[in-house]
Design a protein around this motif. Sequence first.
Motif, PDB file in Angstrom:
ATOM      1  N   GLY A   1      68.113  57.148   5.544  1.00  0.00           N
ATOM      2  CA  GLY A   1      68.829  57.956   5.378  1.00  0.00           C
ATOM      3  C   GLY A   1      70.381  58.521   6.193  1.00  0.00           C
ATOM      4  O   GLY A   1      72.029  59.285   6.759  1.00  0.00           O
TER       5      GLY A   1
ATOM      6  N   ARG B   1      59.102  60.842   7.494  1.00  0.00           N
ATOM      7  CA  ARG B   1      59.870  61.698   7.905  1.00  0.00           C
ATOM      8  C   ARG B   1      60.455  61.522   7.004  1.00  0.00           C
ATOM      9  O   ARG B   1      60.650  62.355   6.130  1.00  0.00           O
ATOM     10  CB  ARG B   1      61.020  61.628   9.094  1.00  0.00           C
TER      11      ARG B   1
ATOM     12  N   TRP C   1      64.950  59.567   2.770  1.00  0.00           N
ATOM     13  CA  TRP C   1      66.497  60.287   1.877  1.00  0.00           C
ATOM     14  C   TRP C   1      67.735  59.335   2.328  1.00  0.00           C
ATOM     15  O   TRP C   1      67.425  58.647   2.915  1.00  0.00           O
ATOM     16  CB  TRP C   1      66.550  61.704   3.004  1.00  0.00           C
TER      17      TRP C   1
ATOM     18  N   VAL D   1      70.536  65.074   6.362  1.00  0.00           N
ATOM     19  CA  VAL D   1      70.052  63.459   6.192  1.00  0.00           C
ATOM     20  C   VAL D   1      69.606  62.390   6.763  1.00  0.00           C
ATOM     21  O   VAL D   1      67.750  61.729   6.704  1.00  0.00           O
ATOM     22  CB  VAL D   1      71.073  62.506   4.853  1.00  0.00           C
ATOM     23  N   ALA D   2      70.384  62.215   7.346  1.00  0.00           N
ATOM     24  CA  ALA D   2      70.387  61.019   8.531  1.00  0.00           C
ATOM     25  C   ALA D   2      68.520  61.367   9.375  1.00  0.00           C
ATOM     26  O   ALA D   2      68.211  59.960  10.166  1.00  0.00           O
ATOM     27  CB  ALA D   2      71.499  61.153   9.860  1.00  0.00           C
ATOM     28  N   GLU D   3      68.258  62.260   9.690  1.00  0.00           N
ATOM     29  CA  GLU D   3      66.696  62.076  10.020  1.00  0.00           C
ATOM     30  C   GLU D   3      65.267  62.043   9.296  1.00  0.00           C
ATOM     31  O   GLU D   3      64.839  61.324  10.275  1.00  0.00           O
ATOM     32  CB  GLU D   3      66.226  63.745  10.594  1.00  0.00           C
ATOM     33  N   HIS D   4      65.765  61.723   8.347  1.00  0.00           N
ATOM     34  CA  HIS D   4      65.169  60.923   7.374  1.00  0.00           C
ATOM     35  C   HIS D   4      64.814  59.539   7.055  1.00  0.00           C
ATOM     36  O   HIS D   4      65.705  59.512   5.716  1.00  0.00           O
ATOM     37  CB  HIS D   4      64.765  62.057   5.814  1.00  0.00           C
ATOM     38  N   TYR D   5      64.645  59.013   7.668  1.00  0.00           N
ATOM     39  CA  TYR D   5      64.834  57.416   7.693  1.00  0.00           C
ATOM     40  C   TYR D   5      63.693  57.102   7.781  1.00  0.00           C
ATOM     41  O   TYR D   5      63.770  55.053   7.216  1.00  0.00           O
ATOM     42  CB  TYR D   5      65.416  56.726   8.959  1.00  0.00           C
TER      43      TYR D   5
ATOM     44  N   ASP E   1      65.159  62.039  -2.218  1.00  0.00           N
ATOM     45  CA  ASP E   1      63.642  62.264  -1.324  1.00  0.00           C
ATOM     46  C   ASP E   1      63.117  60.150  -2.463  1.00  0.00           C
ATOM     47  O   ASP E   1      62.684  60.678  -3.149  1.00  0.00           O
ATOM     48  CB  ASP E   1      62.744  63.129  -1.095  1.00  0.00           C
TER      49      ASP E   1
END
Lengths: 572, 572
Positions: free
Chosen positions: A158, A127, A130, A119-123, A139
């Motif tokens: 994220g 990307r 999330w 989750v943290a990768e989608h900030y 999302d």
Amino acid sequence: MKTILCSSYRVCSPLVLPSWYTSVGVETNFYYDRRNARESQRRKFHQSREYHGQSRNSKNNLELSRLGGTIGALTIAGYLAWKKSTSNVAQLDAKKTPHETGKHDQVLKHLPHFSRNQVAEHYDDSRRIWVSFRRGVYDVTEFVAVHPGGSRILMAAGGSLEPFWELYPVHQKSDVFQILEKYRIGNLNEEDVVEAQEAVDHFKGEPMRHPALIRRADKPFNGETPPSLLTEKFHTPNDVFYVRNHLPVPQVDAKTYRLEIDGINLTETTFSLQDIKKFPKVSISATIQCGGNRRTEMGKDKVVAGLGWTGGAIGNAKWTGARLVDVLRSAGFKPEAYKHAKQLHVKFDGLDTDQSGECYGASVPLSYLLDGNFDAILAYEMNDKPIPIDHGFPVRIVLPGIVGARSVKWLSRVSISEEESQSPWQQRDYKVFSPSVSLETVDFSAAPPIMDTPVTSYICSHNNGDKVKKGPVKLQGYAFSGGGRGIVRVEISLDKGKTWNVARISDTANLESTKNWSWVLWEANVNIQANAEIWVKAVDSGYNQQPEDFNNIWNYRGLLSTAYHKIYLEAR
Amino acid sequence: MKTILCSSYRVCSPLVLPSWYTSVGVETNFYYDRRNARESQRRKFHQSREYHGQSRNSKNNLELSRLGGTIGALTIAGYLAWKKSTSNVAQLDAKKTPHETGKHDQVLKHLPHFSRNQVAEHYDDSRRIWVSFRRGVYDVTEFVAVHPGGSRILMAAGGSLEPFWELYPVHQKSDVFQILEKYRIGNLNEEDVVEAQEAVDHFKGEPMRHPALIRRADKPFNGETPPSLLTEKFHTPNDVFYVRNHLPVPQVDAKTYRLEIDGINLTETTFSLQDIKKFPKVSISATIQCGGNRRTEMGKDKVVAGLGWTGGAIGNAKWTGARLVDVLRSAGFKPEAYKHAKQLHVKFDGLDTDQSGECYGASVPLSYLLDGNFDAILAYEMNDKPIPIDHGFPVRIVLPGIVGARSVKWLSRVSISEEESQSPWQQRDYKVFSPSVSLETVDFSAAPPIMDTPVTSYICSHNNGDKVKKGPVKLQGYAFSGGGRGIVRVEISLDKGKTWNVARISDTANLESTKNWSWVLWEANVNIQANAEIWVKAVDSGYNQQPEDFNNIWNYRGLLSTAYHKIYLEAR
């Protein structure tokens, strides 16, 4: 004395507190509102002597005990109605828990699992954005643009929504949960789900509130004046003046308080409270009204978003302080310096902040301030007392004739700027869109922030559905228009507009002035011989008239709900 | 060149002149209006070369010939419609004679006879107030209080109404005759009845008017701009700008013209036109609208009193001249001198007078002038040309955002006074009363004179009942609000308010300004597949909305007729 005050409160509460829950029915808010789960406990607390023992309130209490005199004539019927409706409230409360459960607590088997790190990768946008909430992963990339709180949602990008929603508990509603589930893309790995802990209570230490205030939200606190109290006095007593807080109330020490002034053509200057008090002391009477006042009426036929105010999110007070222009002048403000400038704005920041440090903020076009007739006051007194904590202690700006949301409380900064306040309350929240626009289709830039407000009127003396004895009935209420426009006339119809009777109005309007900042109170004697629908409408000095109904002024936020007020009275 | 201009007019007229007579139908005025008996002759005159030969109009003509380009696409259907409607007009005219007959021409045998000397004894309240008109003698004591023209009627006390009604020919209508007969008490001795002679024509020598103006009254002249012309240009061309005259147009020599300034805290000072031109020259764009604009719509279901304007008693122009405050300053005006004074008024007198010497007059509260944002202009140019005679040559006051009646033409005097203008147009005429008030029951003091005006909107491109081809239709119109409020939005509904579409509006509103003196023009493409009722409404920057219909804003004078504009289009 304490005992007397206490009993006057007790007499007061039954009549004014609960009837709105029954008359308004189920609230129609899906976004900002939350029925307070702890209302009954809190009410008990406020009714205890602990509250009345506070010396700072003793003068207000006296004022209210006088008010209570009128309301004190409690009938048995009134008491029974109260008993009935308080139990309704309790039942409603019992259905809710502080942390509502929902799909977000469930694992959805058809969806993949993600770890907290994934989750943290989608900030950010590139990307996808999330967030997680309990067992759900979402999302929300597409939702960011329409989030009423603006880009604030990105603070959770994220990560988990939980700590933010603790601060903005208005999100903790099933309607919001449903919207969130639309964006569900997966499940959070079970080992990453942390049971919600008792978060820091950002609302701890807030001032106690008068039990007569009808609670519309608890965190942040929002309380409505029972409309029946509004016509008692031209100046609404401080303790029962409606409270509209957007964030936790800041604790401000008057000794260390500082107001900062800066911006275009100004010398950055800081003022203490004592500095502000050295400027000429001026007073104005001004009505402050929430943009959402009377929202429940607009939401009756079609859901609107926002706190479920009836007609009591309005009040009129004597505000005392320094003229904003006087204080600005001492920081170098010269009106003529702005004559040929492009349109500028006066921004106001509050000391109330969220956990990111972003504060409540608003602005008005500088043109208002250049208008020689406009009275912007840095108020430190309200009805001749220091401004109460809930109303902006030690200093708030009072911008008369303009929607309440711009009269920023706990004022920390005034600046002249090329841009409007970028706060979500300026950019997104207090705007009125076309009836055909929804939260899904809204283009926030398509409407200007509300400044002055249209003419409105309200029947305070009776509720919809009240039973009255056949014969003469005295109706009472208020009427108000923004922009300094006075009230020319208030009219009552008992036959759905076939005939109109002109009500008596208080002599508080000066129609030769463009500075009508206060409401008028009105009364009308009518003869009720059969069940009747009562309509009230007002006309202001721009001869603006209210719309007859809400159909064509409906807007998804339920703002400026100013159609005729219509109530049904049953004759017995 | 003459020929070209002439032909452009000829092409222009058929489309714009006559359609209103057919679409509006029978006018609903009973008091101030009179269908002009000589219209067809006059139109012929205006269409002759004599008019176009006038050099002072040649520039305007050029402007109009450009306008005519758009309108020039005359279809055969349009021509036939014109032929039909002009013959309708002629028929209507033929039914009237300049001096209508009625009961006042008859001896009523059951009533006593009086001599002219006996009538003359009754000239004040203590002796009752009598007047004669043709063969009738009338006791009008009770009528004086409700006479829309105020105490002016007393000029005729003890004498004959005839010479006065020659000057105010709006009285010469069967409805007025009927009211008069209610007060009949006797017959005038036959030897005292003088056959009406051709009285002095107070309206002789008035300027010629553009044939496109739709005549609503002839003496005094009142002409409406065909609404279809209004959306052609942001600034309405001078020649087709609506004309609202209340008295004969005065003949003013620019060389000898003088403006007098006097009143409280001022040094009495006189200014020539050249003196006024020495002050800084400023221009504003401002819409001026008659309080009676759109009156015919309000009168559709219930008769109203006044000229039968449709939506063309409005126009927007560039006004150039000196700021009123600049000129006042040179007569000693200091805003701060009035800060603690009671409410004062700025009075404006015109050079247009009746035979008693009483002039047209109006006033606004001084507070407007003290408002730094208000732009009151002593205008000597209109759209970059000297102000035309019909619009106040050489100088008129332009009070933007305020009903047209206060922007006094042929300005002779400005004074600061403790009292309002006492003219009937200030005290009685341009006021809006409750729907339940009639001319018989009105208390003129119960309503303030109209100042700023509520939001309105209008469809100019189509008339009610127009036939359109199925498919895309482009609607065009204007929207305007008084008090400097801009237009936020114009909305169109094709399904009686179920859904609304937002129209495109001209970028002429600055919502960050409180000085929106001009209208916006709007357009919307709609798809008409079946007969449809089109609704238009506008929202102003005070978020005022128009009322949905006229029922509850109806007032006996048909003023501020600002409900949604609704037209029916037939799809073919």
